[in-house]
Design a protein around this motif. Sequence first.
Motif, PDB file in Angstrom:
ATOM      1  N   ALA A 142       0.894  -0.974  -0.034  1.00 26.33           N
ATOM      2  CA  ALA A 142      -0.035   0.078   0.039  1.00 26.33           C
ATOM      3  C   ALA A 142       0.996   1.250   0.048  1.00 26.33           C
ATOM      4  CB  ALA A 142      -0.842  -0.038   1.248  1.00 26.33           C
ATOM      5  N   THR A 143       0.396   2.251  -0.796  1.00 27.44           N
ATOM      6  CA  THR A 143       1.448   3.514  -0.742  1.00 27.44           C
ATOM      7  C   THR A 143       0.401   4.483  -0.519  1.00 27.44           C
ATOM      8  OG1 THR A 143       0.934   4.173  -3.179  1.00 27.44           O
ATOM      9  CG2 THR A 143       2.783   2.444  -2.771  1.00 27.44           C
ATOM     10  N   GLN A 144       1.272   5.793   0.084  1.00 25.51           N
ATOM     11  CA  GLN A 144       0.470   6.923   0.439  1.00 25.51           C
ATOM     12  C   GLN A 144       0.389   7.777  -1.019  1.00 25.51           C
ATOM     13  OE1 GLN A 144       2.341   9.194   3.321  1.00 25.51           O
ATOM     14  NE2 GLN A 144       0.801  10.810   3.279  1.00 25.51           N
ATOM     15  N   ALA A 145      -0.757   8.014  -1.720  1.00 20.49           N
ATOM     16  CA  ALA A 145      -0.896   8.666  -3.012  1.00 20.49           C
ATOM     17  C   ALA A 145      -0.388   7.763  -4.079  1.00 20.49           C
ATOM     18  CB  ALA A 145      -0.414  10.035  -2.985  1.00 20.49           C
TER      19      ALA A 145
ATOM     20  N   VAL B 204      -1.373  -3.051  -6.167  1.00 24.39           N
ATOM     21  CA  VAL B 204      -1.101  -2.084  -5.150  1.00 24.39           C
ATOM     22  C   VAL B 204      -1.878  -1.058  -4.658  1.00 24.39           C
ATOM     23  CG1 VAL B 204       0.475  -0.147  -4.664  1.00 24.39           C
ATOM     24  CG2 VAL B 204       1.361  -2.118  -6.366  1.00 24.39           C
ATOM     25  N   LEU B 205      -2.206  -1.095  -3.271  1.00 25.53           N
ATOM     26  CA  LEU B 205      -3.340  -0.260  -2.904  1.00 25.53           C
ATOM     27  C   LEU B 205      -2.892   1.041  -2.704  1.00 25.53           C
ATOM     28  CD1 LEU B 205      -6.099  -0.117  -1.415  1.00 25.53           C
ATOM     29  CD2 LEU B 205      -5.167  -0.464   0.835  1.00 25.53           C
ATOM     30  N   VAL B 206      -3.514   2.043  -3.424  1.00 24.30           N
ATOM     31  CA  VAL B 206      -3.073   3.238  -3.311  1.00 24.30           C
ATOM     32  C   VAL B 206      -3.981   4.195  -2.599  1.00 24.30           C
ATOM     33  CG1 VAL B 206      -2.605   5.534  -5.118  1.00 24.30           C
ATOM     34  CG2 VAL B 206      -2.229   3.126  -5.922  1.00 24.30           C
ATOM     35  N   MET B 207      -3.396   4.707  -1.415  1.00 20.45           N
ATOM     36  CA  MET B 207      -4.178   5.209  -0.423  1.00 20.45           C
ATOM     37  C   MET B 207      -4.311   6.728  -0.769  1.00 20.45           C
ATOM     38  SD  MET B 207      -2.996   3.366   3.033  1.00 20.45           S
ATOM     39  CE  MET B 207      -1.425   4.390   3.129  1.00 20.45           C
ATOM     40  N   GLY B 208      -5.567   7.226  -1.146  1.00 20.22           N
ATOM     41  CA  GLY B 208      -5.648   8.875  -1.074  1.00 20.22           C
ATOM     42  C   GLY B 208      -5.491   8.953  -2.726  1.00 20.22           C
ATOM     43  N   GLY B 209      -5.334   8.005  -3.509  1.00 14.36           N
ATOM     44  CA  GLY B 209      -5.705   8.259  -4.877  1.00 14.36           C
ATOM     45  C   GLY B 209      -4.314   9.097  -5.534  1.00 14.36           C
ATOM     46  N   PHE B 210      -4.560   9.883  -6.473  1.00  7.21           N
ATOM     47  CA  PHE B 210      -3.650  10.709  -7.031  1.00  7.21           C
ATOM     48  C   PHE B 210      -2.978  11.589  -6.330  1.00  7.21           C
ATOM     49  CE2 PHE B 210      -2.733  14.486  -9.733  1.00  7.21           C
ATOM     50  CZ  PHE B 210      -1.349  13.874 -10.391  1.00  7.21           C
ATOM     51  N   THR B 211      -3.770  12.537  -5.538  1.00 10.79           N
ATOM     52  CA  THR B 211      -3.423  13.676  -4.672  1.00 10.79           C
ATOM     53  C   THR B 211      -2.963  12.972  -3.484  1.00 10.79           C
ATOM     54  OG1 THR B 211      -5.737  14.118  -3.927  1.00 10.79           O
ATOM     55  CG2 THR B 211      -5.255  15.162  -5.999  1.00 10.79           C
ATOM     56  N   GLY B 212      -3.516  12.077  -2.759  1.00  8.19           N
ATOM     57  CA  GLY B 212      -3.403  11.552  -1.419  1.00  8.19           C
ATOM     58  C   GLY B 212      -4.443  12.124  -0.523  1.00  8.19           C
ATOM     59  N   ASN B 213      -5.438  12.989  -1.276  1.00  9.88           N
ATOM     60  CA  ASN B 213      -6.730  13.379  -0.541  1.00  9.88           C
ATOM     61  C   ASN B 213      -7.927  12.712  -0.585  1.00  9.88           C
ATOM     62  OD1 ASN B 213      -5.119  15.899   0.273  1.00  9.88           O
ATOM     63  ND2 ASN B 213      -5.261  16.707  -1.841  1.00  9.88           N
ATOM     64  N   THR B 214      -8.044  11.776  -1.366  1.00  7.18           N
ATOM     65  CA  THR B 214      -9.305  11.040  -1.389  1.00  7.18           C
ATOM     66  C   THR B 214      -9.424   9.929  -0.099  1.00  7.18           C
ATOM     67  OG1 THR B 214      -9.133  11.084  -3.980  1.00  7.18           O
ATOM     68  CG2 THR B 214     -10.406   9.271  -2.997  1.00  7.18           C
ATOM     69  N   PRO B 215     -10.588  10.144   0.386  1.00  8.27           N
ATOM     70  CA  PRO B 215     -10.631   9.215   1.588  1.00  8.27           C
ATOM     71  C   PRO B 215     -10.913   7.753   1.590  1.00  8.27           C
ATOM     72  CG  PRO B 215     -12.716  10.511   1.058  1.00  8.27           C
ATOM     73  CD  PRO B 215     -11.768  10.883   0.083  1.00  8.27           C
ATOM     74  N   PHE B 216      -9.752   7.270   0.909  1.00 12.94           N
ATOM     75  CA  PHE B 216      -9.971   5.709   0.615  1.00 12.94           C
ATOM     76  C   PHE B 216      -8.607   5.286   0.865  1.00 12.94           C
ATOM     77  CE2 PHE B 216      -9.336   2.171  -2.183  1.00 12.94           C
ATOM     78  CZ  PHE B 216     -10.290   1.267  -1.663  1.00 12.94           C
ATOM     79  N   PRO B 217      -8.207   4.200   1.269  1.00 16.01           N
ATOM     80  CA  PRO B 217      -9.287   3.493   2.481  1.00 16.01           C
ATOM     81  C   PRO B 217      -9.361   4.142   3.715  1.00 16.01           C
ATOM     82  CG  PRO B 217      -7.249   2.286   2.445  1.00 16.01           C
ATOM     83  CD  PRO B 217      -7.078   3.378   1.477  1.00 16.01           C
TER      84      PRO B 217
ATOM     85  N   PRO C  79      -0.023  14.947   2.125  1.00 20.29           N
ATOM     86  CA  PRO C  79      -0.749  14.985   3.455  1.00 20.29           C
ATOM     87  C   PRO C  79      -1.046  13.743   4.264  1.00 20.29           C
ATOM     88  CG  PRO C  79      -2.480  15.371   1.519  1.00 20.29           C
ATOM     89  CD  PRO C  79      -0.990  15.136   0.945  1.00 20.29           C
ATOM     90  N   THR C  80      -1.019  14.216   5.518  1.00 20.10           N
ATOM     91  CA  THR C  80      -1.300  13.158   6.402  1.00 20.10           C
ATOM     92  C   THR C  80      -2.888  12.890   6.633  1.00 20.10           C
ATOM     93  OG1 THR C  80       0.755  13.677   7.931  1.00 20.10           O
ATOM     94  CG2 THR C  80      -1.325  12.309   8.920  1.00 20.10           C
ATOM     95  N   THR C  81      -3.271  11.488   6.656  1.00 20.59           N
ATOM     96  CA  THR C  81      -4.395  11.164   6.537  1.00 20.59           C
ATOM     97  C   THR C  81      -4.832  10.166   7.815  1.00 20.59           C
ATOM     98  OG1 THR C  81      -4.410   9.182   5.281  1.00 20.59           O
ATOM     99  CG2 THR C  81      -4.641  11.325   4.112  1.00 20.59           C
ATOM    100  N   PRO C  82      -5.949   9.899   8.247  1.00 16.70           N
ATOM    101  CA  PRO C  82      -6.269   9.154   9.103  1.00 16.70           C
ATOM    102  C   PRO C  82      -5.533   7.786   9.000  1.00 16.70           C
ATOM    103  CG  PRO C  82      -8.284  10.130   8.866  1.00 16.70           C
ATOM    104  CD  PRO C  82      -7.496  10.585   7.661  1.00 16.70           C
ATOM    105  N   ALA C  83      -5.681   7.223   7.879  1.00 15.92           N
ATOM    106  CA  ALA C  83      -5.062   5.847   7.583  1.00 15.92           C
ATOM    107  C   ALA C  83      -3.680   5.670   7.810  1.00 15.92           C
ATOM    108  CB  ALA C  83      -5.429   5.406   6.059  1.00 15.92           C
ATOM    109  N   THR C  84      -2.901   7.146   7.223  1.00 14.21           N
ATOM    110  CA  THR C  84      -1.514   7.008   7.353  1.00 14.21           C
ATOM    111  C   THR C  84      -1.060   7.293   9.081  1.00 14.21           C
ATOM    112  OG1 THR C  84      -1.300   9.444   7.102  1.00 14.21           O
ATOM    113  CG2 THR C  84      -1.191   7.886   5.036  1.00 14.21           C
ATOM    114  N   THR C  85      -1.934   8.115   9.657  1.00 12.89           N
ATOM    115  CA  THR C  85      -1.536   7.886  11.159  1.00 12.89           C
ATOM    116  C   THR C  85      -1.689   6.685  11.854  1.00 12.89           C
ATOM    117  OG1 THR C  85      -2.428  10.009  11.084  1.00 12.89           O
ATOM    118  CG2 THR C  85      -2.465   9.199  13.334  1.00 12.89           C
ATOM    119  N   TRP C  86      -2.806   5.737  11.535  1.00  8.78           N
ATOM    120  CA  TRP C  86      -2.846   4.464  11.847  1.00  8.78           C
ATOM    121  C   TRP C  86      -1.778   3.462  11.720  1.00  8.78           C
ATOM    122  CZ3 TRP C  86      -2.651  -0.639  10.700  1.00  8.78           C
ATOM    123  CH2 TRP C  86      -3.435  -1.483  11.390  1.00  8.78           C
TER     124      TRP C  86
END
Length: 634
Positions: free
Chosen positions: A542-545, A560-573, A597-604
Amino acid sequence: MAAIPTARSTGSHGLRRESHRPADRPEAPARWERPALAAVLGVAALLYAWGMGHAAIHPYYGAAIRSMATSWRAFFFGGLDTSGSITLDKLPGAFWPDAVSVWIFGPHTWAAALPHVIEGVLTVWLLHRIVRAWAGPLAALIAALTLTFTPVTVVLNRATIPDTALTLLLVAAAGALQKAARTGRLLPLITCGVWVGLAFQTKMLQAWLVLPVFAVVHQLTAPDPPLQRARRLLLGGAVTLAVSCSWALIAWVTPADSRPYVDATSNNNPFSLVFGYNGLSRFTDDATAFGAVPATAASRTTGNTGWGMLVNHTVGPQIAWFLPIAVLAAVTALIWRAREPRTDPLRAGFLLWGGWLVVHAVVFSVSNGNHAYYTAVLAPAIAALAGGGFALFRSAYEAGGRRRLWLPSAIMLTVAWAFVVDGPTWFASRLLAFAVIFALCATIGLWTSGSRASRGMVQGSLAAGIAATLLVPAGWAVSSLDPRYAGASTSPTAGPVGEVYRRALHHPSAPRRAGLDRPSPRDTALLDYLIAHRRGEKYLLATQAAYPAERLLRAQAQPVLVMGGFTGNTPFPGALQLGNLIATHQLRYVLLTHLRPTTPATTWVKSHCERVRSGAYGWRTRGNFGLYDCRAQD
């Protein structure tokens, strides 16, 4: 070379009756036409295909293309990875030909670039065909040459960006609209709607910019009473809307757990992707319009905006070489033919291409985040107007009188404008000298001749004048064959402007030319480590953005699970979703970066997973990235 044809002075019904007669069809080509067209298409193919094995593969789109070539789910929905967990931030239509090519020929850079070369050559051929039916063979040849040597056209057709398909489909739509306006038939108008709808699948709302122009041209110039014209137009519009929204509607009715998450949206709604993220957010200060997520700063603040955008030092050398002659031709034709019948096909053509140019210029001027290559969609309109204008002025030249000076003046105007466009860099100063010489020879020849006895001299002078107008833009276009003058793969731009873009957008840790199946040693080391430690998990990583993922996805078609999509701002997952994936042994490793940017998933991840030493996977330094092992959560 045949002079430009003039419209018959008939009423609408007379023109419609004549449209069914063989005499109304385009005249048989002269002996020179087919060899000339073949030569132009050959030059276009050479320019667009040269060095195709090292084409400018867009990193983000290239990753999706390889994934789409290996999975039907990813193919239809535009999945960024083979599992189709999240989509691109664009509609997938423009990338379907690329994915099919990679599926057939394998994951090669040239295979991904091949459809764009074909689309570019087809656009030149189709524009020639359309302009010939409208304004004659001379106009068609000049239009084809102008489009072929427009720098932004050359550099874009050597990349993997959706605008090549958009331009081809809109040119096809213009040809169908031209036929519908000339004949008054419904089928060409329906065909026009289909082409515009397919163009929508490649670049969304931008495809609709031509619709107001098409509607005005049809209603003003088509035969039959106004009500009958309006009914045909409504049917064509309904077809346009249906084809345009077909993919978004299918994705919308598909259950969320049976398709990828729609990137760039906060609500997983494909219509938010189209009308929010790629629509309203580009024209307002609301970055979250209609369910969009905030975009990256780079995609919204390129600086190419405002009323002088098309002639600034960045965009001007890409598209504006024939802008003055195009504007002059459109205005002059509308004035000269103001007294012709409403259905005058020649005036309708100038209205069509002139409207195309004006609407796009206005929209680009008031929107933000315009890359220079966006203006490639203007190239067919400018080329058609330039070709039609030169043919119109030649016809006036042969008729004699005061209008005889318009042809040599148009040549001199175009060459003089080249000084303005090339002036900030003097990149093609040597070619400018030859252009001036050719223009002077053409002008003198045209001013001192004109009788039937000197027809050969007139044709020679005209050929010299056309060559003079093409020399400098051709120099800028050919320069893009050198990767140094081709811009960045994310922003293809010709000439010294392209060199500046390449240096500014080239990331130090990225390869000079992103390609398929070309991992760097650093990426290879990480992939080897992940594959060696994989124990049946669904996702390799899984990658951040998208930025950390796209390099790995171009190298290998892996889930590959792309967390946050292209920008990193998409709330998935979400954090809960991510935790469930790890708990059910579907995911083990996560690659984070402080560049997004930091998201709840990356903080976890940072609070629950163990960071892996960079030396374990062959990296001397961690740089901007950190690999986390979440196996401890078992």
